[in-house]
Design a protein around this motif. Sequence first.
Motif, PDB file in Angstrom:
ATOM      1  N   LEU A   1      26.742   6.901   5.200  1.00 18.70           N
ATOM      2  CA  LEU A   1      27.549   5.902   5.897  1.00 18.70           C
ATOM      3  C   LEU A   1      27.365   4.567   5.196  1.00 18.70           C
ATOM      4  O   LEU A   1      26.232   4.184   4.872  1.00 18.70           O
ATOM      5  N   THR A   2      28.450   3.849   4.976  1.00 23.27           N
ATOM      6  CA  THR A   2      28.375   2.536   4.343  1.00 23.27           C
ATOM      7  C   THR A   2      29.175   1.550   5.172  1.00 23.27           C
ATOM      8  O   THR A   2      30.273   1.862   5.629  1.00 23.27           O
ATOM      9  N   ALA A   3      28.596   0.366   5.375  1.00 23.40           N
ATOM     10  CA  ALA A   3      29.284  -0.701   6.103  1.00 23.40           C
ATOM     11  C   ALA A   3      28.840  -2.031   5.520  1.00 23.40           C
ATOM     12  O   ALA A   3      27.759  -2.131   4.939  1.00 23.40           O
ATOM     13  N   GLU A   4      29.689  -3.036   5.666  1.00 24.02           N
ATOM     14  CA  GLU A   4      29.297  -4.362   5.175  1.00 24.02           C
ATOM     15  C   GLU A   4      29.788  -5.458   6.096  1.00 24.02           C
ATOM     16  O   GLU A   4      30.738  -5.278   6.850  1.00 24.02           O
ATOM     17  N   ALA A   5      29.074  -6.564   6.010  1.00 26.38           N
ATOM     18  CA  ALA A   5      29.418  -7.770   6.766  1.00 26.38           C
ATOM     19  C   ALA A   5      29.055  -8.966   5.890  1.00 26.38           C
ATOM     20  O   ALA A   5      28.158  -8.879   5.053  1.00 26.38           O
ATOM     21  N   SER A   6      29.764 -10.064   6.084  1.00 23.65           N
ATOM     22  CA  SER A   6      29.442 -11.243   5.282  1.00 23.65           C
ATOM     23  C   SER A   6      28.975 -12.383   6.181  1.00 23.65           C
ATOM     24  O   SER A   6      29.406 -12.510   7.329  1.00 23.65           O
TER      25      SER A   6
ATOM     26  N   ALA B   1      26.687 -22.978  -1.340  1.00 24.27           N
ATOM     27  CA  ALA B   1      27.497 -22.629  -0.181  1.00 24.27           C
ATOM     28  C   ALA B   1      28.415 -21.463  -0.523  1.00 24.27           C
ATOM     29  O   ALA B   1      28.929 -21.365  -1.636  1.00 24.27           O
ATOM     30  N   GLY B   2      28.605 -20.588   0.444  1.00 21.45           N
ATOM     31  CA  GLY B   2      29.519 -19.472   0.243  1.00 21.45           C
ATOM     32  C   GLY B   2      29.206 -18.329   1.181  1.00 21.45           C
ATOM     33  O   GLY B   2      28.354 -18.427   2.063  1.00 21.45           O
ATOM     34  N   ARG B   3      29.914 -17.240   0.965  1.00 18.67           N
ATOM     35  CA  ARG B   3      29.708 -16.022   1.754  1.00 18.67           C
ATOM     36  C   ARG B   3      28.778 -15.085   1.003  1.00 18.67           C
ATOM     37  O   ARG B   3      28.958 -14.839  -0.181  1.00 18.67           O
ATOM     38  N   TYR B   4      27.832 -14.557   1.726  1.00 22.09           N
ATOM     39  CA  TYR B   4      26.883 -13.582   1.190  1.00 22.09           C
ATOM     40  C   TYR B   4      27.174 -12.258   1.881  1.00 22.09           C
ATOM     41  O   TYR B   4      27.202 -12.194   3.120  1.00 22.09           O
ATOM     42  N   THR B   5      27.451 -11.231   1.089  1.00 19.41           N
ATOM     43  CA  THR B   5      27.842  -9.935   1.626  1.00 19.41           C
ATOM     44  C   THR B   5      26.640  -9.010   1.715  1.00 19.41           C
ATOM     45  O   THR B   5      25.929  -8.811   0.730  1.00 19.41           O
ATOM     46  N   TYR B   6      26.431  -8.470   2.902  1.00 23.36           N
ATOM     47  CA  TYR B   6      25.352  -7.524   3.174  1.00 23.36           C
ATOM     48  C   TYR B   6      25.993  -6.139   3.269  1.00 23.36           C
ATOM     49  O   TYR B   6      26.865  -5.915   4.122  1.00 23.36           O
TER      50      TYR B   6
ATOM     51  N   GLN C   1      29.160   7.692  12.878  1.00 22.03           N
ATOM     52  CA  GLN C   1      29.901   6.558  12.344  1.00 22.03           C
ATOM     53  C   GLN C   1      29.206   5.251  12.671  1.00 22.03           C
ATOM     54  O   GLN C   1      28.510   5.147  13.678  1.00 22.03           O
ATOM     55  N   VAL C   2      29.403   4.274  11.797  1.00 24.51           N
ATOM     56  CA  VAL C   2      28.902   2.927  12.060  1.00 24.51           C
ATOM     57  C   VAL C   2      29.845   2.305  13.078  1.00 24.51           C
ATOM     58  O   VAL C   2      31.041   2.188  12.829  1.00 24.51           O
ATOM     59  N   THR C   3      29.311   1.938  14.241  1.00 23.53           N
ATOM     60  CA  THR C   3      30.142   1.339  15.288  1.00 23.53           C
ATOM     61  C   THR C   3      29.974  -0.176  15.371  1.00 23.53           C
ATOM     62  O   THR C   3      30.749  -0.840  16.044  1.00 23.53           O
ATOM     63  N   PHE C   4      28.955  -0.710  14.678  1.00 27.56           N
ATOM     64  CA  PHE C   4      28.779  -2.167  14.640  1.00 27.56           C
ATOM     65  C   PHE C   4      27.925  -2.533  13.433  1.00 27.56           C
ATOM     66  O   PHE C   4      26.950  -1.862  13.119  1.00 27.56           O
ATOM     67  N   ILE C   5      28.317  -3.608  12.773  1.00 27.90           N
ATOM     68  CA  ILE C   5      27.463  -4.266  11.784  1.00 27.90           C
ATOM     69  C   ILE C   5      27.730  -5.761  11.924  1.00 27.90           C
ATOM     70  O   ILE C   5      28.880  -6.200  12.030  1.00 27.90           O
ATOM     71  N   GLY C   6      26.667  -6.537  12.006  1.00 27.17           N
ATOM     72  CA  GLY C   6      26.799  -7.982  12.170  1.00 27.17           C
ATOM     73  C   GLY C   6      25.438  -8.643  12.134  1.00 27.17           C
ATOM     74  O   GLY C   6      24.449  -8.036  11.717  1.00 27.17           O
ATOM     75  N   PHE C   7      25.399  -9.891  12.589  1.00 27.36           N
ATOM     76  CA  PHE C   7      24.192 -10.692  12.461  1.00 27.36           C
ATOM     77  C   PHE C   7      23.765 -11.279  13.802  1.00 27.36           C
ATOM     78  O   PHE C   7      24.563 -11.440  14.712  1.00 27.36           O
ATOM     79  N   ALA C   8      22.493 -11.621  13.869  1.00 31.81           N
ATOM     80  CA  ALA C   8      21.927 -12.354  14.997  1.00 31.81           C
ATOM     81  C   ALA C   8      20.819 -13.240  14.431  1.00 31.81           C
ATOM     82  O   ALA C   8      20.342 -13.017  13.312  1.00 31.81           O
TER      83      ALA C   8
END
Length: 155
Positions: A131-136, A112-117, A4-11
């Motif tokens: 497995l699929t996950a997304e973050a904006s 300007a806006g949200r970009y979804t990855y 399972q995906v336990t984290f998706i995010g940015f740095a």
Amino acid sequence: MSPQVTFIGFAEGAIFDARGQLALVGFCPQANVVERFPAQVTPSLIVIIDDDDEGKTLKLGRTANVRIVVTNEAGEVVFYVEQSTPVAELKKTGLPGRLALAAQFPITASKAGRYTYQATIRIAESDAAPLTAEASLRVVDQDWIDARVTAAEAS
């Protein structure tokens, strides 16, 4: 149970240290502020996948096939990539497998806006479901910030 995906995010940046551990800089930014639009932004997308307790899927020698699609608020694709990466072995920890992906690539933000990855990961040589996950990620400029500050002060 399956991976399972336990984290998706940015740095702002990511690197693997000598132990193979992921180190992040500028973890989980609320927004990327650019000078003006259009602008290129290059955050690091971080995805962590943990195997089930039996560790049957994320094994040394297998391959993770990764697809990343970035869309703007209108649903238009602004970036697309498919790549493969080998599954590495954990150093005699006794823990089930873990796959840490750090992907950094430029996208062009037109306004300007949200970009979804969205990340989709398939582990080759296994019967595990994809497995699929997304973050904006919010991308703004100083005009966008000033307009909100002015509106907040007026109310």
